[in-house]
Design a protein around this motif. Sequence first.
Motif, mmCIF file in Angstrom:
data_model
loop_
_atom_site.group_PDB
_atom_site.id
_atom_site.type_symbol
_atom_site.label_atom_id
_atom_site.label_comp_id
_atom_site.label_asym_id
_atom_site.label_seq_id
_atom_site.Cartn_x
_atom_site.Cartn_y
_atom_site.Cartn_z
ATOM 1 N N VAL A 169 46.464 26.127 28.502
ATOM 2 C CA VAL A 169 47.406 26.075 29.627
ATOM 3 C C VAL A 169 47.289 27.309 30.502
ATOM 4 C CG1 VAL A 169 49.846 25.956 30.257
ATOM 5 C CG2 VAL A 169 48.996 24.617 28.319
ATOM 6 N N ASP A 170 47.386 28.496 29.907
ATOM 7 C CA ASP A 170 47.333 29.747 30.656
ATOM 8 C C ASP A 170 45.995 30.421 30.370
ATOM 9 O OD1 ASP A 170 47.627 32.258 31.802
ATOM 10 O OD2 ASP A 170 49.695 32.524 31.108
ATOM 11 N N ARG A 171 45.006 30.130 31.192
ATOM 12 C CA ARG A 171 43.655 30.626 30.921
ATOM 13 C C ARG A 171 43.533 32.122 31.162
ATOM 14 N NH1 ARG A 171 40.915 25.423 33.855
ATOM 15 N NH2 ARG A 171 41.408 23.928 32.199
ATOM 16 N N VAL A 172 44.294 32.664 32.081
ATOM 17 C CA VAL A 172 44.252 34.108 32.315
ATOM 18 C C VAL A 172 44.721 34.851 31.067
ATOM 19 C CG1 VAL A 172 45.210 36.003 33.673
ATOM 20 C CG2 VAL A 172 44.512 33.891 34.811
ATOM 21 N N ALA A 173 45.843 34.413 30.498
ATOM 22 C CA ALA A 173 46.351 35.029 29.278
ATOM 23 C C ALA A 173 45.387 34.819 28.117
ATOM 24 C CB ALA A 173 47.725 34.459 28.933
ATOM 25 N N ALA A 174 44.782 33.646 28.053
ATOM 26 C CA ALA A 174 43.861 33.348 26.959
ATOM 27 C C ALA A 174 42.616 34.232 27.021
ATOM 28 C CB ALA A 174 43.464 31.880 26.994
ATOM 29 N N VAL A 175 42.067 34.421 28.212
ATOM 30 C CA VAL A 175 40.893 35.282 28.345
ATOM 31 C C VAL A 175 41.233 36.714 27.939
ATOM 32 C CG1 VAL A 175 39.330 36.334 30.015
ATOM 33 C CG2 VAL A 175 39.718 33.883 30.072
ATOM 34 N N ALA A 176 42.426 37.171 28.336
ATOM 35 C CA ALA A 176 42.841 38.525 27.966
ATOM 36 C C ALA A 176 42.946 38.662 26.446
ATOM 37 C CB ALA A 176 44.175 38.860 28.618
ATOM 38 N N PHE B 239 31.930 20.584 32.219
ATOM 39 C CA PHE B 239 32.330 21.168 33.489
ATOM 40 C C PHE B 239 32.278 20.082 34.556
ATOM 41 C CE2 PHE B 239 30.135 24.319 30.869
ATOM 42 C CZ PHE B 239 31.151 25.243 30.701
ATOM 43 N N ARG B 240 33.310 20.047 35.380
ATOM 44 C CA ARG B 240 33.441 18.921 36.304
ATOM 45 C C ARG B 240 32.279 18.816 37.292
ATOM 46 N NH1 ARG B 240 38.119 21.809 38.898
ATOM 47 N NH2 ARG B 240 39.384 20.470 37.569
ATOM 48 N N LEU C 254 32.308 25.023 36.338
ATOM 49 C CA LEU C 254 31.585 26.100 35.674
ATOM 50 C C LEU C 254 31.874 27.446 36.330
ATOM 51 C CD1 LEU C 254 29.463 27.182 33.685
ATOM 52 C CD2 LEU C 254 27.701 26.505 35.347
ATOM 53 N N GLY C 255 31.848 27.499 37.650
ATOM 54 C CA GLY C 255 32.094 28.750 38.346
ATOM 55 C C GLY C 255 33.477 29.312 38.082
ATOM 56 N N ASP C 256 34.469 28.429 37.945
ATOM 57 C CA ASP C 256 35.827 28.887 37.649
ATOM 58 C C ASP C 256 35.889 29.517 36.259
ATOM 59 O OD1 ASP C 256 36.653 27.969 40.118
ATOM 60 O OD2 ASP C 256 37.442 26.073 39.332
ATOM 61 N N VAL C 257 35.209 28.910 35.301
ATOM 62 C CA VAL C 257 35.233 29.432 33.937
ATOM 63 C C VAL C 257 34.556 30.799 33.871
ATOM 64 C CG1 VAL C 257 34.500 29.043 31.552
ATOM 65 C CG2 VAL C 257 35.316 27.129 32.930
ATOM 66 N N THR C 258 33.379 30.916 34.473
ATOM 67 C CA THR C 258 32.685 32.202 34.424
ATOM 68 C C THR C 258 33.466 33.279 35.178
ATOM 69 O OG1 THR C 258 31.314 31.548 36.321
ATOM 70 C CG2 THR C 258 30.419 31.149 34.128
ATOM 71 N N ALA C 259 34.156 32.895 36.236
ATOM 72 C CA ALA C 259 34.980 33.862 36.972
ATOM 73 C C ALA C 259 36.170 34.309 36.138
ATOM 74 C CB ALA C 259 35.444 33.254 38.297
ATOM 75 N N GLU C 260 36.803 33.365 35.426
ATOM 76 C CA GLU C 260 37.949 33.704 34.577
ATOM 77 C C GLU C 260 37.560 34.716 33.500
ATOM 78 O OE1 GLU C 260 40.041 29.270 35.036
ATOM 79 O OE2 GLU C 260 38.796 29.769 33.291
ATOM 80 N N PHE C 261 36.438 34.477 32.857
ATOM 81 C CA PHE C 261 35.998 35.400 31.819
ATOM 82 C C PHE C 261 35.463 36.699 32.427
ATOM 83 C CE2 PHE C 261 36.212 31.642 29.152
ATOM 84 C CZ PHE C 261 36.587 32.158 27.923
#
Length: 263
Positions: free
Chosen positions: A115-122, A140-141, A167-174
């Motif tokens: 749900v909260d990917r920012v918190a999860a990456v942290a 990836f969509r 894919l770009g969103d995931v790599t940016a989040e991490f």
Amino acid sequence: MNFDQRQYAVYAAGRALLTDTVAMWADAFARHAPPARPLAVLDLGSGTGRFSPVLAERFGGPVFGVEPHDRMRAAAEADATHPDVTYLAGSAEGLPLPDASCDLVLLYLVWHHVVDRVAAVAEIARVLRPGGRVLLRGAFRDRMPELPWHGWFPGARAIEQEVFPALGDVTAEFGAAGLRRVVLERLRQCVAPNLAAYAERLRLRPYSTFEHMTAEETRAGFAALDADLADDEGAQPVGEDCDLLVLERAGGGPFTRSTGAVA
């Protein structure tokens, strides 16, 4: 998605992997893992534990299977035990592990449920040691593979393109948390020895996508599958393409302190 409502009862049977397929994934994980052994591994979203014992055998343990759904975790504790595996209640946004306690994190078809990917990456960055790696097996969509079951349930693909991130969103989040992309590998896995076996698993509706489909879509899909099954000679295995994204935490970087401890 609450896996404790229905999925927990069908997941292990409906999503079981063939022995050769498990070996293929274990080899892929080892190929991209840090070279030292043993490795401490976090199996995040471990579900019914289909990979946790495999990770312990391959990397020497300890393995921490963190799963938020009680019934999924209970199934793992009953059927996927290993002396070096500990199953823990927790979520991607709140990991019950100390800082810098893991060398490797596996997320196998998990990220789209967070749900909260920012918190999860942290949190992942916090528990991952410098130089540690994340193995994200997902979809990836913007590079969605043509999965066999989508042919009978065409609405499923549209649903999954909404559910899975780009894919770009995931790599940016991490990347924002200091985890750089290392490689993206496409693999092909065998999911059933023949169409009849594949259909038997599909009838359990083990994919969470089914929970977003109408009863009519489901009925029509199984009718189309039955029609093809009647003409099938049963000789061809069923396979599908999969993506494995590998990320690495930069060495020596700062991370937030925590008082969390392994339960």
